[in-house]
Design a protein around this motif. Structure first.
Motif, short mmCIF file in Angstrom:
data_model
loop_
_atom_site.label_atom_id
_atom_site.label_comp_id
_atom_site.label_asym_id
_atom_site.label_seq_id
_atom_site.Cartn_x
_atom_site.Cartn_y
_atom_site.Cartn_z
N TRP A 20 69.64 34.70 -5.40
CA TRP A 20 69.62 33.15 -5.68
C TRP A 20 68.46 32.92 -6.56
O TRP A 20 67.40 33.66 -6.40
N SER A 23 72.42 35.01 -11.64
CA SER A 23 73.75 35.54 -11.69
C SER A 23 74.04 36.85 -12.06
O SER A 23 72.96 37.56 -12.17
N ASP A 45 79.31 37.40 -9.73
CA ASP A 45 78.68 36.18 -9.41
C ASP A 45 78.84 35.66 -8.24
O ASP A 45 80.26 35.66 -7.87
N PHE A 49 77.60 30.23 -8.38
CA PHE A 49 76.93 30.68 -9.31
C PHE A 49 77.58 31.30 -10.46
O PHE A 49 78.70 31.88 -10.17
N HIS A 54 82.87 27.08 -8.13
CA HIS A 54 81.74 26.18 -7.35
C HIS A 54 82.52 25.49 -6.23
O HIS A 54 82.55 24.28 -6.33
N HIS A 160 70.95 29.73 -16.98
CA HIS A 160 72.15 30.16 -16.04
C HIS A 160 71.80 29.71 -14.73
O HIS A 160 72.78 29.51 -14.09
N SER A 164 74.25 26.61 -12.15
CA SER A 164 75.14 26.76 -10.77
C SER A 164 75.26 25.47 -10.00
O SER A 164 74.84 24.54 -10.57
N SER A 165 76.02 25.72 -9.14
CA SER A 165 76.32 24.44 -8.23
C SER A 165 75.02 23.93 -7.53
O SER A 165 74.56 24.65 -6.73
N THR A 169 73.06 25.73 -4.62
CA THR A 169 71.59 26.13 -4.90
C THR A 169 71.07 25.61 -3.50
O THR A 169 69.95 26.46 -2.92
#
Length: 249
Positions: A20, A23, A45, A49, A54, A160, A164-165, A169
């Motif tokens: 985290w 990716s 991924d 991510f 997502h 990147h 991410s969503s 996150t």
């Protein structure tokens, strides 16, 4: 729900699990050397991510581990080396503890135990996600308060991470804050290498690599001098050499 993955090279398989909020791009400096060394490399991924789906749900350790299992089993990989980085070590440990497909395990800068930092970051992610990610990626690559990564590469990683969503996150942080890795660590029986940056200021070595090494019977711990949490990028030559030596044993 679909996972994006790359599958390159030929030979004994190596599966790379990013942490985290990154990716599979994090592994750019490992993929080429592993392929050149005669390995088949699979990197993907994690859900939420990169280029994977997502979804709104599924940001818990059991689902992350099930995603990894589904990928490995769909490709029918056996005798594989599983390599996790940071929080990605959680599903790597979970899968290695339960599957006979794994022959070796590498844990880089493992983030497995609960830490108050997770709750701090979770609060920040809900209100100031991009500034939080920016600050995080400074800490990832800092030693004694000084960055060890060039700024263009850090900005590349930030882009990147920012894509991410937001739900992923936050959800991943909630998992970290409630983790209890002890049962899975106790069940790991395959040869295990733990690699720790000596200057890790994100998660101190005593709460990361050293603690995990004590929990995994027969594991070996390697420390890279003056390296940060993100050692696979900043100290990739030393990091790759340690992994290659482990694979050759």
């Amino acid at each position: 729900m679909s996972l994006f993955f790359e599958d390159v090279g030929d030979g004994p398989p190596v599966v790379l699990v990013h942490g985290w909020p990154l990716s599979h791009r994090f592994w750019e400096l490992q993929i080429g050397p592993l392929v050149e060394a005669g390995r088949r490399v699979v990197c993907y991924d994690r859900r939420g991510f990169g280029r994977s789906s997502h979804p709104w749900h599924g940001y818990d350790l059991d689902t992350f581990t099930a995603d990894l299992a589904a990928l490995i089993e769909s490709l029918d990989l056996t005798g594989l080396t599983l390599v996790g980085f940071s929080t990605g070590c959680a599903e790597a440990v979970g899968y290695a503890a339960a599957s006979e497909r794994v022959a070796r395990l590498v844990l880089g800068s493992p983030v497995l135990y609960p830490d108050p930092l997770a709750h701090e970051l979770l609060t920040a992610s809900k209100r100031h996600r991009i500034p939080m990610l920016d600050d995080l990626l400074l800490r990832f690559f800092a030693v004694d308060g000084h960055s060890t990564l060039d700024e263009p590469t850090r900005q590349y990683l930030l882009r990147h991470a920012a894509e991410s969503s937001p739900k992923a996150t936050a959800g991943s942080l909630a998992v970290w804050g409630a983790a209890d890795p002890r049962p899975e660590l106790a069940r790991v029986t395959v040869p295990t290498l733990i690699i720790q940056g000596e200057g890790d200021s994100f998660v101190p070595p005593d709460d990361s690599g050293t603690r995990v090494a004590r929990a995994v019977a027969g594991s070996s711990l390697a420390t890279i001098p003056a390296a940060p949490h993100g050692a696979p990028l900043t100290h990739f030559e030393q990091w790759n050499e340690l992994v290659m030596e482990f694979l050759a044993r």
